[in-house]
Motif scaffolding. Structure first.
Motif, PDB file in Angstrom:
ATOM      1  N   ASN A   1      12.045  10.662 -48.380  1.00 48.63           N
ATOM      2  CA  ASN A   1      12.292  11.943 -46.987  1.00 48.63           C
ATOM      3  C   ASN A   1      13.632  12.142 -47.149  1.00 48.63           C
ATOM      4  O   ASN A   1      13.699  11.196 -46.782  1.00 48.63           O
ATOM      5  N   LEU A   2      14.187  13.620 -47.388  1.00 46.12           N
ATOM      6  CA  LEU A   2      15.086  13.624 -47.069  1.00 46.12           C
ATOM      7  C   LEU A   2      15.542  14.626 -46.168  1.00 46.12           C
ATOM      8  O   LEU A   2      14.408  15.603 -46.192  1.00 46.12           O
ATOM      9  N   ALA A   3      17.048  14.931 -45.716  1.00 41.94           N
ATOM     10  CA  ALA A   3      17.068  15.714 -44.241  1.00 41.94           C
ATOM     11  C   ALA A   3      17.452  16.892 -44.945  1.00 41.94           C
ATOM     12  O   ALA A   3      17.263  17.791 -43.645  1.00 41.94           O
ATOM     13  N   SER A   4      17.711  17.557 -45.862  1.00 40.66           N
ATOM     14  CA  SER A   4      17.580  19.285 -46.284  1.00 40.66           C
ATOM     15  C   SER A   4      17.752  19.527 -47.675  1.00 40.66           C
ATOM     16  O   SER A   4      17.524  18.452 -48.934  1.00 40.66           O
ATOM     17  N   VAL A   5      17.003  20.304 -48.309  1.00 35.75           N
ATOM     18  CA  VAL A   5      16.720  21.185 -49.643  1.00 35.75           C
ATOM     19  C   VAL A   5      17.338  20.816 -50.403  1.00 35.75           C
ATOM     20  O   VAL A   5      17.897  20.224 -51.825  1.00 35.75           O
TER      21      VAL A   5
END
Length: 526
Positions: free
Chosen positions: A135-139
């Motif tokens: 999971n990452l915070a932004s596109v």
């Protein structure tokens, strides 16, 4: 006097009546009081998460006020908010009582809900590579992660990662695609279109045109370097709301997804494999392979065995096609000349080889750092290779079997102590001790060249075989064949004994090749 007293009572009663009426009417108009009505519960005390938030006279408004309070608290944060909500309502029937305004109750509800916020969910993007998830915070961080995977293998900025919405999915999902940068992509498309028009006008098919182009192009006209790149695994990106603890930083994601990890794998042992050869193939030291598989003996491997090995690979693999120029030394294929008069174990070199040199343009396909394919586009021989020429036989040579069944090997080939007077001290045969009269068989098919008394050999049989070898069977008690007779492998030729110079009943067995005795045990099928 009586009349005056009666009027006084009348005025007093009227005064009391008016006073009570005024007081009652006043109470009706005082804000915050509920008139008495015999309709059941008409005053409601409200608690949120155990905290008093006020009193209302209309229970039907409580749910709407609570919904509004939750919306107000949630709107204060950009993230998704999870909060504890436990509303308790106690109703009672009163004549009159003090109630709160809805705005005050709403404000107190919001305060209680803020204290009940126990988790804030942040908008994030989940990247799925086959079964691996991160999971990452932004596109943009997702794109940077994927771009790092591409840039790891070069390309000099020619390739970029694009994230596109998947129109076939109902929820917000993205797919990843590697594309050449727009300017170069347009040039390639224009070149392809121009080539297609020219091919159409000249009447050539696409395959013929490409082949002709390769033949006509010089080595310096090829554009070397990476031509295509793409991800080897299926990639999916979806929007999600997660707690901050579930979201990885970009640096952490790169180390987990892009950098090489020790991936468990299984190697199936092939026929002829040794552990040292396997170690070279999988690029893992022999001792580490032995340790991983609990091997005490490194030679204890058999075809079909499965060995646990670890292969360093990233979670996200990249395929690329790179156009390369190189020179290589090569050998011509061996030329064989078949000789129908020779056995297959006989061959002679008629021409010695000489290596050649050639220049090559090839499309080399890689998965990460490992080459998985190679297509030669142009080849030019600088120096022609000279082939090795070998003349070889085509006749399958005969086989040899032990000439007696059972028996005890009492004397091997080579030096020995003479077992009896007159016997040799260098034994040029092998002896099997067997009872007198034991059947002796032809070790291989051939023609009997001698059968009878042969000095210290006693009664003996000599057989000449098709491959030029000769076998001798000595110290027999009885001979069952005659000179000139043709025999097959396994035919009975004599009975064992102790004739000639012998210390006891046994078979003395010799093999002669090119006039010299050799150890028969080296040639027997056992």
């Amino acid at each position: 006097m009586k009349k005056k007293k009666s009027n006084h009572k009348k005025y007093r009663f009227t005064y009391i009546k008016v006073t009570v009426s005024v007081l009652f009417m006043g109470l009706l108009f005082v804000k915050g009081y509920t008139p008495f009505e015999q309709t059941g519960e008409n005053c409601f005390h409200v608690q949120i998460n155990g905290r008093d938030v006020g009193t209302l006279g209309d229970k039907s408004r409580l749910e709407e006020l609570l919904r509004q309070a939750r919306r107000n608290v949630a709107s204060e944060r950009e993230e998704m908010v999870f909060m504890e909500v436990d509303m308790a309502v106690v109703g009672e029937e009163i004549l009159w009582g003090d109630v709160d305004g809805e705005e005050e109750v709403l404000r107190r509800m919001e305060e209680a809900l803020r204290l009940g916020v126990y988790e804030t969910m942040q908008r994030a993007y989940t990247l799925k590579v086959n079964e691996y998830i991160i999971n990452l915070a932004s596109v943009e961080e997702v794109r940077q992660l994927l771009q790092t995977a591409i840039d790891k293998y070069g390309g000099n900025g020619k390739f970029t990662v694009e994230l596109n919405h998947d129109e076939e999915r109902e929820f917000n999902a993205l797919t990843a695609k590697v594309s050449a940068v727009s300017a170069e992509k347009d040039e390639e498309e224009l070149s392809f279109m121009e080539g297609g028009i020219q091919n159409f006008l000249s009447g050539l098919t696409g395959a013929e045109s490409m082949r002709q182009e390769g033949e006509n192009k010089g080595f310096d006209e090829y554009e070397l370097g990476i031509h295509t790149m793409d991800f080897a695994e299926e990639i999916e990106v979806v929007e999600a709301y997660l707690s901050p603890s579930q979201i990885s930083s970009l640096e952490e994601a790169i180390s987990l997804v892009v950098m090489e990890q020790e991936m468990p794998s299984v190697y199936k042992v092939q026929s002829g494999d040794t552990l040292s050869q396997i170690a070279i193939k999988v690029n893992i030291p022999m001792d580490k392979i032995a340790e991983m598989n609990g091997m005490e003996d490194i030679n204890d491997i058999n075809a079909g065995d499965e060995l646990l090995v670890t292969v360093p690979e990233p979670e996200l693999s990249v395929n690329r096609v790179e156009q390369k120029f190189y020179e290589e030394i090569y050998d011509a294929e061996v030329i064989y000349i078949d000789n129908p008069n020779w056995y297959t174990n006989h061959s002679e070199t008629r021409q010695k080889p000489s290596a050649g040199l050639r220049r090559i343009i090839a499309d080399v396909t890689y998965r990460n750092e490992k080459e998985v394919g190679r297509e030669i586009l142009k080849e030019e021989v600088v120096q022609e290779a000279v082939a090795k020429v070998i003349e070889r036989g085509t006749i399958v040579p005969p086989t040899y079997i032990q000439p007696v069944k059972g028996g005890l090997l009492t004397s091997g080939f080579g030096p020995r102590r003479a077992p009896t007077a007159g016997a040799s001290t260098y034994h040029r045969a092998v002896d099997w001790a067997v009872p007198t009269g034991t059947t002796i068989y032809a070790s291989s098919g051939g023609r009997v060249s001698r059968a009878g008394w042969v000095g210290g050999y006693g009664y003996a049989v000599y057989i000449d075989h098709e491959d030029g070898r000769q076998t001798r069977y000595a110290h027999c008690s009885r001979i069952l064949v005659t000179a000139g007779q043709k025999v097959n492998q396994g035919d009975k030729i004599a009975l064992s004994g102790s004739t000639g110079i012998a210390s006891g009943p046994h078979l003395h067995f010799e093999m002669i090749i090119n006039g010299r005795q050799v150890n028969p045990m080296d040639y027997l099928d056992r």
